[in-house]
Design a protein around this motif. Structure first.
Motif, PDB file in Angstrom:
ATOM      1  N   SER A  53       0.815  -1.217   0.000  1.00 34.69           N
ATOM      2  CA  SER A  53       0.000   0.000   0.000  1.00 34.69           C
ATOM      3  C   SER A  53       0.847   1.264   0.000  1.00 34.69           C
ATOM      4  CB  SER A  53      -0.898   0.017   1.248  1.00 34.69           C
ATOM      5  OG  SER A  53      -1.567  -1.199   1.401  1.00 34.69           O
ATOM      6  N   ARG A  54       2.165   1.090  -0.067  1.00 37.53           N
ATOM      7  CA  ARG A  54       3.003   2.275   0.155  1.00 37.53           C
ATOM      8  C   ARG A  54       2.833   3.319  -0.943  1.00 37.53           C
ATOM      9  NH1 ARG A  54       9.029  -0.301  -0.656  1.00 37.53           N
ATOM     10  NH2 ARG A  54       8.789  -1.040  -2.786  1.00 37.53           N
ATOM     11  N   ASN A  55       2.516   2.845  -2.179  1.00 37.87           N
ATOM     12  CA  ASN A  55       2.298   3.820  -3.236  1.00 37.87           C
ATOM     13  C   ASN A  55       1.061   4.657  -2.978  1.00 37.87           C
ATOM     14  OD1 ASN A  55       4.524   3.496  -4.926  1.00 37.87           O
ATOM     15  ND2 ASN A  55       3.653   1.616  -5.774  1.00 37.87           N
ATOM     16  N   ILE A  56       0.053   4.008  -2.369  1.00 41.21           N
ATOM     17  CA  ILE A  56      -1.177   4.746  -2.046  1.00 41.21           C
ATOM     18  C   ILE A  56      -0.894   5.749  -0.939  1.00 41.21           C
ATOM     19  CG2 ILE A  56      -3.512   4.516  -1.135  1.00 41.21           C
ATOM     20  CD1 ILE A  56      -3.613   1.752  -2.461  1.00 41.21           C
ATOM     21  N   PHE A  57      -0.204   5.261   0.113  1.00 38.93           N
ATOM     22  CA  PHE A  57       0.080   6.162   1.231  1.00 38.93           C
ATOM     23  C   PHE A  57       1.002   7.304   0.808  1.00 38.93           C
ATOM     24  CE2 PHE A  57      -0.549   2.126   3.885  1.00 38.93           C
ATOM     25  CZ  PHE A  57      -1.912   2.360   3.972  1.00 38.93           C
ATOM     26  N   GLY A  58       1.884   7.007  -0.158  1.00 40.70           N
ATOM     27  CA  GLY A  58       2.812   8.050  -0.609  1.00 40.70           C
ATOM     28  C   GLY A  58       2.097   9.215  -1.263  1.00 40.70           C
ATOM     29  N   LEU A  59       0.860   8.979  -1.742  1.00 41.18           N
ATOM     30  CA  LEU A  59       0.097  10.068  -2.367  1.00 41.18           C
ATOM     31  C   LEU A  59      -0.548  10.973  -1.324  1.00 41.18           C
ATOM     32  CD1 LEU A  59      -1.648   7.958  -5.150  1.00 41.18           C
ATOM     33  CD2 LEU A  59       0.305   9.504  -5.446  1.00 41.18           C
ATOM     34  N   ILE A  60      -0.745  10.456  -0.132  1.00 41.49           N
ATOM     35  CA  ILE A  60      -1.482  11.196   0.897  1.00 41.49           C
ATOM     36  C   ILE A  60      -0.554  11.752   1.971  1.00 41.49           C
ATOM     37  CG2 ILE A  60      -3.373  11.020   2.563  1.00 41.49           C
ATOM     38  CD1 ILE A  60      -4.401   8.606   0.971  1.00 41.49           C
ATOM     39  N   PHE A  61       0.486  10.976   2.271  1.00 43.31           N
ATOM     40  CA  PHE A  61       1.342  11.345   3.392  1.00 43.31           C
ATOM     41  C   PHE A  61       2.765  11.636   2.913  1.00 43.31           C
ATOM     42  CE2 PHE A  61      -1.816   8.209   4.784  1.00 43.31           C
ATOM     43  CZ  PHE A  61      -2.537   8.983   5.671  1.00 43.31           C
ATOM     44  N   ASP A  62       3.364  12.623   3.545  1.00 44.73           N
ATOM     45  CA  ASP A  62       4.769  12.948   3.282  1.00 44.73           C
ATOM     46  C   ASP A  62       5.605  12.456   4.449  1.00 44.73           C
ATOM     47  OD1 ASP A  62       4.508  14.220   0.809  1.00 44.73           O
ATOM     48  OD2 ASP A  62       3.864  16.087   1.799  1.00 44.73           O
ATOM     49  N   THR A  63       6.857  12.279   4.194  1.00 44.75           N
ATOM     50  CA  THR A  63       7.809  11.958   5.261  1.00 44.75           C
ATOM     51  C   THR A  63       8.737  13.155   5.461  1.00 44.75           C
ATOM     52  OG1 THR A  63       9.188  10.888   3.593  1.00 44.75           O
ATOM     53  CG2 THR A  63       7.745   9.484   4.888  1.00 44.75           C
ATOM     54  N   LEU A  64       9.448  13.122   6.542  1.00 40.22           N
ATOM     55  CA  LEU A  64      10.374  14.229   6.775  1.00 40.22           C
ATOM     56  C   LEU A  64      11.463  14.250   5.730  1.00 40.22           C
ATOM     57  CD1 LEU A  64      10.827  14.137  10.681  1.00 40.22           C
ATOM     58  CD2 LEU A  64       9.447  15.719   9.323  1.00 40.22           C
ATOM     59  N   VAL A  65      11.842  13.041   5.290  1.00 41.54           N
ATOM     60  CA  VAL A  65      12.969  12.897   4.369  1.00 41.54           C
ATOM     61  C   VAL A  65      12.548  11.960   3.258  1.00 41.54           C
ATOM     62  CG1 VAL A  65      15.373  12.146   4.160  1.00 41.54           C
ATOM     63  CG2 VAL A  65      14.591  13.234   6.273  1.00 41.54           C
ATOM     64  N   VAL A  66      13.054  12.136   2.075  1.00 42.39           N
ATOM     65  CA  VAL A  66      12.882  11.163   1.002  1.00 42.39           C
ATOM     66  C   VAL A  66      14.261  10.736   0.528  1.00 42.39           C
ATOM     67  CG1 VAL A  66      10.651  12.044   0.277  1.00 42.39           C
ATOM     68  CG2 VAL A  66      12.736  12.979  -0.741  1.00 42.39           C
ATOM     69  N   LEU A  67      14.298   9.562  -0.135  1.00 37.04           N
ATOM     70  CA  LEU A  67      15.569   9.064  -0.666  1.00 37.04           C
ATOM     71  C   LEU A  67      15.567   9.190  -2.175  1.00 37.04           C
ATOM     72  CD1 LEU A  67      16.010   5.789   1.455  1.00 37.04           C
ATOM     73  CD2 LEU A  67      16.935   8.065   1.923  1.00 37.04           C
ATOM     74  N   ASP A  68      16.705   9.567  -2.701  1.00 36.20           N
ATOM     75  CA  ASP A  68      16.795   9.599  -4.162  1.00 36.20           C
ATOM     76  C   ASP A  68      17.134   8.193  -4.664  1.00 36.20           C
ATOM     77  OD1 ASP A  68      19.428   9.135  -3.646  1.00 36.20           O
ATOM     78  OD2 ASP A  68      20.139  11.099  -4.340  1.00 36.20           O
ATOM     79  N   ASP A  69      17.326   8.063  -5.965  1.00 35.29           N
ATOM     80  CA  ASP A  69      17.535   6.743  -6.550  1.00 35.29           C
ATOM     81  C   ASP A  69      18.810   6.075  -6.068  1.00 35.29           C
ATOM     82  OD1 ASP A  69      15.194   6.866  -7.845  1.00 35.29           O
ATOM     83  OD2 ASP A  69      16.029   7.520  -9.771  1.00 35.29           O
ATOM     84  N   GLN A  70      19.695   6.873  -5.513  1.00 36.40           N
ATOM     85  CA  GLN A  70      20.918   6.283  -4.973  1.00 36.40           C
ATOM     86  C   GLN A  70      20.794   6.017  -3.481  1.00 36.40           C
ATOM     87  OE1 GLN A  70      21.224   8.909  -7.390  1.00 36.40           O
ATOM     88  NE2 GLN A  70      21.498   7.146  -8.771  1.00 36.40           N
ATOM     89  N   GLY A  71      19.611   6.258  -2.942  1.00 33.68           N
ATOM     90  CA  GLY A  71      19.387   6.005  -1.532  1.00 33.68           C
ATOM     91  C   GLY A  71      19.865   7.131  -0.641  1.00 33.68           C
ATOM     92  N   ARG A  72      20.120   8.281  -1.233  1.00 36.28           N
ATOM     93  CA  ARG A  72      20.586   9.411  -0.417  1.00 36.28           C
ATOM     94  C   ARG A  72      19.385  10.208   0.059  1.00 36.28           C
ATOM     95  NH1 ARG A  72      24.835  11.078  -4.992  1.00 36.28           N
ATOM     96  NH2 ARG A  72      22.820  11.259  -6.007  1.00 36.28           N
ATOM     97  N   PRO A  73      19.438  10.634   1.320  1.00 36.66           N
ATOM     98  CA  PRO A  73      18.290  11.383   1.861  1.00 36.66           C
ATOM     99  C   PRO A  73      18.230  12.803   1.292  1.00 36.66           C
ATOM    100  CG  PRO A  73      19.996  11.152   3.526  1.00 36.66           C
ATOM    101  CD  PRO A  73      20.449  10.341   2.353  1.00 36.66           C
ATOM    102  N   GLU A  74      17.002  13.193   1.010  1.00 38.59           N
ATOM    103  CA  GLU A  74      16.769  14.545   0.512  1.00 38.59           C
ATOM    104  C   GLU A  74      15.677  15.191   1.340  1.00 38.59           C
ATOM    105  OE1 GLU A  74      15.859  14.258  -3.609  1.00 38.59           O
ATOM    106  OE2 GLU A  74      17.969  14.183  -4.199  1.00 38.59           O
ATOM    107  N   PRO A  75      15.661  16.479   1.428  1.00 39.33           N
ATOM    108  CA  PRO A  75      14.642  17.138   2.257  1.00 39.33           C
ATOM    109  C   PRO A  75      13.237  16.928   1.716  1.00 39.33           C
ATOM    110  CG  PRO A  75      16.443  18.615   1.739  1.00 39.33           C
ATOM    111  CD  PRO A  75      16.632  17.430   0.868  1.00 39.33           C
ATOM    112  N   ALA A  76      12.351  16.806   2.631  1.00 31.57           N
ATOM    113  CA  ALA A  76      10.929  16.761   2.277  1.00 31.57           C
ATOM    114  C   ALA A  76      10.216  17.679   3.266  1.00 31.57           C
ATOM    115  CB  ALA A  76      10.398  15.340   2.341  1.00 31.57           C
ATOM    116  N   LEU A  77       9.492  17.118   4.264  1.00 32.49           N
ATOM    117  CA  LEU A  77       8.890  17.990   5.265  1.00 32.49           C
ATOM    118  C   LEU A  77       9.971  18.629   6.133  1.00 32.49           C
ATOM    119  CD1 LEU A  77       5.751  15.984   6.420  1.00 32.49           C
ATOM    120  CD2 LEU A  77       5.874  17.884   4.807  1.00 32.49           C
ATOM    121  N   ALA A  78      11.086  17.952   6.240  1.00 28.39           N
ATOM    122  CA  ALA A  78      12.211  18.532   6.963  1.00 28.39           C
ATOM    123  C   ALA A  78      13.095  19.270   5.950  1.00 28.39           C
ATOM    124  CB  ALA A  78      13.014  17.450   7.659  1.00 28.39           C
TER     125      ALA A  78
END
Lengths: 452, 608
Positions: A53-78
């Motif tokens: 269900s993560r694709n569904i939740f990803g449309l509704i909820f944000d995380t503080l951080v997201v990872l790029d394709d290399q697995g590096r954290p990028e800013p989101a809510l933080a």
């Protein structure tokens, strides 16, 4: 003729240019119809079966951080973060101007409340516009962990949930149907899609029928069916290998002889043939638990079949125990793999029979990679397979390799394949993109008006 | 058992045996008929199975032919003719086609038997099918064992061939021979089919299935399966599933073999014996009912027959008992003209003749008695008359003598005449006494006491000095019940017997007096050790005026017999030459002849 021909030429050119640009230029509005197998009964990302269900939740909820394709954290809510020495205490500064879908602003308190609900062992404090997280042990991968869907920031009130994501729930039939509408006030900018209609609990066959009938523009495709689906003219989008298929034993080997037999079994399996024939190249042979794209050292784990050596290993053991092999009876792919493993084992002189339930000694399991971060992913795999949690002393690759090798040397698990996640996407869907882990990225996707 | 009881038993037995025989015959006929029908039904089912098997085979052949001529097989054949096929391309083809054609098994194999695509075991691509018959595969459907991931199974298979070059492609399709196949058989009521899949080395109950799935209790059927496994030929057995005979089944086992004639399965056609058992129970119930009715009828018939048959017989028996008791005048009514009527007539004639003969005998005896009496009277009277004649003649001659001599002779002759006349009187009184024998006056008598009195009476005579000594022995029973008798008469009778015994032992001997109680009677024996009697004498010894002695009137023992007879008893004699004679007296207790209380007051003290 000349006087009228030029304006016609100009008008024609302008019309063609307009039509051409309408196909490539982002277009707001429209409803994307999607179908998935997952059937969540609630819209709370903190639930056990969150992978599907993560694709569904990803449309509704944000995380503080997201990872790029290399697995590096990028800013989101933080917007930014920093760790104190020792990586036990982290401080995240929240992005300004973010609000929940019910209009209330995102605050450090709401973030702290959300994280504490999911991670009771964490000490989460709100301090102004910052959120401080204290862990019992060094947590160098905390930003990557915060990027997991389950750590999406949720405002829970009266049994209802609200997020800060790009879409807001418009219609919800638990486990059946979800309609999402784009938020104009989304902090990352309004999505091009006007709405998304997701039909849940649909089998792959029903999804394909809906797709071919034009009722769905985005569906899941089994990796072993992706090649055929593409051959038949469908637009197939695939991720990097994002799911592990492995053979997991219920208990550690009880003797050196049993360990040798497990080694013989691993050697007898032709992973390449499984990938090319059974998976139709819908994945990669797996020698390790993590895919090569994630670690870069995956090729170090052998995947080649070596029946001669398998037979030799088997010959060194006086008597082979009879293994019961379990698999998901509803999964056609697992059935073929299990039956092939049984044949390979027989060729090596091993005794394997299909079994179910408690009588099984080993089981075929499919584990989606939980994150693009290798450390997080390996930990989640170990957790899913019931293996001891890997111990990382640092975020270095060497440390990761040692941890993964340790898990493999326990001979509790024999990796078989890494599967790609495949989607059949309608031609009306433009600017489709997905993460390496197969997650949707629909914020910048739009729909054209052309018929599929 | 009385004749009526025997008649009833014969009637009942006859009816019972008849009903049982009829029931047995009907039951046997029913059983034979049932077994014949059963055999016909089984044969019909077997024939149906073979037809269904053949029809299924033809259906499978058609479907395999359809697959062989389809696009997929064509593409696969083309690919094969160009080299090794891409297994991945055809991984699910067999499964898809098998589903479309409703086949359980479908494999595409090359000429070497290498599996290109398999429906029943998709993962087996690239492996060789060990049971692939190759180019020699029959065109018709055949039975084959198929290895599956979870074991083995039996199926009806057909093969097709796609030949596009020098590398033919074979299509092997089939359907599983399982409960669905059994369920497709149209069985008559009371019949069912089971199937044993001979897939393992030994017998395994889990391989025995019926149309509903697994057969739970296989034990009773195991011997039949084992027998067919040892020797594959059609065999029939009666199988008992429980103690209830209605659960029994006649099971026909038909071996099914594959291409190499190896036993692959056993079709078991079971026919319930419940209808037969119910029929047999009905026959038994009917037999029991008719038997009971027959026995009841036999009772009624025997009663009727008794009134018609046994009553004359009983009347004859009653009349015969009367004759035996001395009533020779008994007659029976002649009620029919059959054998019983003739018997009654004969009986009546017999009694009449008996009476006539008795009267003639009595008459003859009476004449003889008179003759004997006359002879005895003549003899007795002749003896005194002769001296009387001589005395009177002497007196007549004495008149010529002197008066003194005459007086002397007269005196002597007168004394003689008086003596002889007295003798004549005595003789006449004896005869008079016999003719005036009194009727007994019954009183309670202690037999032992009476015997002891008699012995005491004769004690002096037994030891008299003028004769040889006779020893008297008393052997008296301890518990002798009193009898009703006339003490005086009985004493006289016993005295006569003792006197008779003493006369029989002129040289001395032993006189024995014995008493004993015997079945309500008192028995008295008087024995001597004399010379004994001849059998002729024994017969006539009680005849009046008969005597074997040189003296006596011959009335003693006749008087004894008369006394004993008047007491309702009887006397008999047993003698052995040279050893002596024994008289045996049997006296009934005669309790009914005693006077009622108060009537016999005058008899007290009369036992002396």
């Amino acid at each position: 003729m000349k006087r009228t021909g030029f304006p016609l030429l100009v008008a024609s050119s302008l019309l063609l240019a307009t039509l051409a640009s309408s196909a490539t230029r982002p277009h707001y509005g429209g409803t994307l119809h999607a179908a998935v197998q997952a059937a969540p009964s609630s819209l709370d990302p903190n639930q056990p079966d969150h992978f599907g269900s993560r694709n569904i939740f990803g449309l509704i909820f944000d995380t503080l951080v997201v990872l790029d394709d290399q697995g590096r954290p990028e800013p989101a809510l933080a917007a930014s973060w920093q760790a104190e020495p020792g990586d036990q205490r982290w401080q995240f500064s929240l992005r300004h101007g973010v609000s929940f879908q019910d209009g209330t602003p995102l605050t450090a308190d709401s973030v702290a409340t959300s994280l504490r609900a999911v991670n009771p062992s964490w000490k989460v404090l709100a301090a102004g516009d910052t959120v401080v997280i204290e862990r019992d042990a060094p947590a160098p991968d905390l930003p990557a962990e915060l990027a997991l869907p389950r750590n999406g920031i949720v405002k829970r009130e009266s049994g209802k949930t609200a997020g800060t994501g790009p879409f807001v729930m418009s219609q919800w039939e638990p486990a059946k149907r979800l309609t999402l509408v784009a938020r104009d006030d989304y902090w990352g900018g309004r999505p091009f899609l006007g709405s998304i209609d997701i039909v849940m609990g649909q089998s792959l066959r029903d999804q394909m029928i809906a797709f071919d009938l034009g009722r769905a523009q985005l569906i899941e495709v089994a990796p072993e069916q992706a090649r055929r689906a593409a051959t038949e003219g469908r637009r197939i989008e695939g991720s990097a290998p994002a799911e592990l298929i492995a053979l997991v034993f219920a208990r550690p080997p009880q003797s050196a002889e049993e360990a040798k037999l497990r080694e013989a079994l691993s050697l007898s399996i032709d992973r390449g043939l499984l990938n090319t024939v059974v998976l139709q190249n819908g994945g990669e042979p797996a020698g390790g638990l993590l895919p090569n794209w994630m670690t870069g050292y995956g090729f170090l784990f052998p995947v080649e079949v070596n029946m001669t050596r398998a037979q030799q290993e088997r010959a060194e053991v006086p008597k082979a125990v009879l293994w019961g092999l379990d698999y998901d009876r509803n999964d056609a792919l697992e059935r073929v793999l299990a039956e092939r493993i049984m044949l390979s084992a027989r060729d090596a002189g091993l005794r394997v029979q299909l079994a179910s339930g408690a009588s099984a000694d080993a089981k075929l399991v499919r584990v989606p990679l939980a994150a693009s971060d290798a450390h997080i992913a390996l930990g989640e795999i170990a957790k899913s397979l019931g293996l001891p949690q890997p111990v990382f002393h640092s975020s270095a690759v060497d440390d990761l390799y040692v941890a993964e090798s340790t898990l493999l040397h326990s001979q509790r698990v024999i990796p078989l394949l890494h599967l790609r996640t495949a989607w059949a996407v309608s031609n009306t869907v433009k600017n489709w993109s997905e993460g390496h882990d197969g997650s949707w990225r629909l914020v910048n996707t739009w729909l054209t008006t052309e018929r599929p | 058992m009385r004749f009526r009881g025997k008649l009833l038993a014969v009637f009942a037995l006859t009816v019972f045996v008849s009903v049982a025989a009829v029931a047995w015959i009907i039951s046997s006929l029913a059983r034979r008929s049932f077994e014949k029908i059963n055999a016909e039904r089984t044969a019909a089912l077997v024939a149906q199975f073979r037809r269904d098997f053949a029809r299924q085979g033809e259906e499978i052949e058609r479907r395999v032919d359809a697959i062989s001529s389809g696009d997929t097989a064509l593409r696969m054949g083309l690919t094969l003719s160009h080299g090794a096929p891409d297994y991945g391309t055809y991984l699910n083809e067999a499964k898809t086609l098998a589903d479309n054609q409703q086949l359980d098994f479908l494999e595409f194999v090359d000429s070497q038997g290498t599996i290109i695509s398999s429906a029943q075991w998709p993962a087996k691509f690239g492996y060789k099918d060990a049971s692939f018959p190759g180019e020699s595969a029959p065109k018709k459907a055949f039975l084959k064992r198929e290895e599956l991931p979870d074991g083995a199974a039996l199926g009806v298979f057909a093969t097709g061939e796609v030949r596009l070059g020098d590398k033919p492609l074979f299509v092997i399709g089939g359907r599983r021979l399982d409960k669905n196949f059994l369920a497709s058989l149209e069985l008559p009521a009371g019949m069912r089919a089971m199937f044993y899949q001979n897939l393992e080395g030994g017998f395994s109950p889990r391989l025995l299935i019926d149309s509903s799935g697994r057969t739970q209790a296989a034990d009773p059927i195991t011997p039949l399966i084992e027998e067919i496994r040892r020797q594959p030929r059609e065999t029939t057995r009666l199988v008992h599933w429980s103690s209830n005979a209605a659960d029994d089944e006649t099971i026909d086992g038909i071996p099914l073999t594959g291409l190499d004639q190896q036993l692959l399965g056993i079709l078991l056609v079971a026919d319930s014996r419940q209808p037969y058992v119910e029929l047999r129970q009905h026959i038994r119930s009917a037999a029991l009912l008719s038997g009971s009715a027959g026995v009841l009828l036999a009772i009624l018939l025997s009663g009727w027959a008794a009134s018609r048959v046994t009553r004359p017989v009983e009347q004859l028996a009653q009349a015969a008992r009367q004759v035996a008791a001395g009533d020779w005048s008994a007659q029976v009514a002649v009620t029919s003209s059959d054998e019983l009527g003739e018997l009654a007539e004969s009986f009546n004639r017999m009694t009449r003749e008996l009476i006539e003969q008795r009267e003639r005998l009595v008459q003859a005896e009476r004449v003889a008695a008179w003759r004997e009496l006359a002879r005895r009277l003549a003899h007795e009277l002749k003896n005194p008359l002769f001296p009387l004649q001589l005395t009177v003649e002497n007196l007549l001659r004495a008149r010529q003598q002197s008066p003194e001599q005459f007086e002397e002779i007269f005196q002597e002759s007168s004394a003689t005449l008086l003596a002889e006349i007295a003798n004549l009187k005595t003789i006449i009184s004896r005869f008079s006494e016999f003719s005036r024998m009194p009727q007994p006056h019954f009183q309670p008598v202690q037999v032992n006491e009476l015997v002891q009195n008699v012995a005491r009476l004769f004690q002096a005579q037994l030891h008299a000095g003028d004769r040889a000594r006779i020893e008297c022995k008393l052997e008296l029973a301890e518990a002798m019940e009193p009898v009703a008798a006339d003490t005086e008469l009985l004493h006289r009778a016993l005295s006569n017997l003792v006197l008779n015994a003493m006369d029989a032992m002129p040289q001395g001997g032993v006189l024995s007096l014995r008493t004993r109680q015997e079945e309500g009677r008192a028995c008295i024996e008087v024995s001597d050790t004399g010379v004994g009697l001849t059998p002729e004498e024994c017969e006539r010894v009680f005849t009046p005026y008969y005597t074997s002695k040189t003296h006596g009137t011959g009335l003693g023992l006749a008087i004894v017999q008369s006394v004993i007879s008047d007491h309702g008893g009887r006397i008999s004699v047993r003698s052995e030459a040279g050893r002596g004679t024994t008289f045996m007296v049997e006296l009934p207790c005669n309790a009914d002849k005693l006077p009622a209380a108060g009537e016999g007051g005058s008899s007290s003290g009369s036992t002396t």
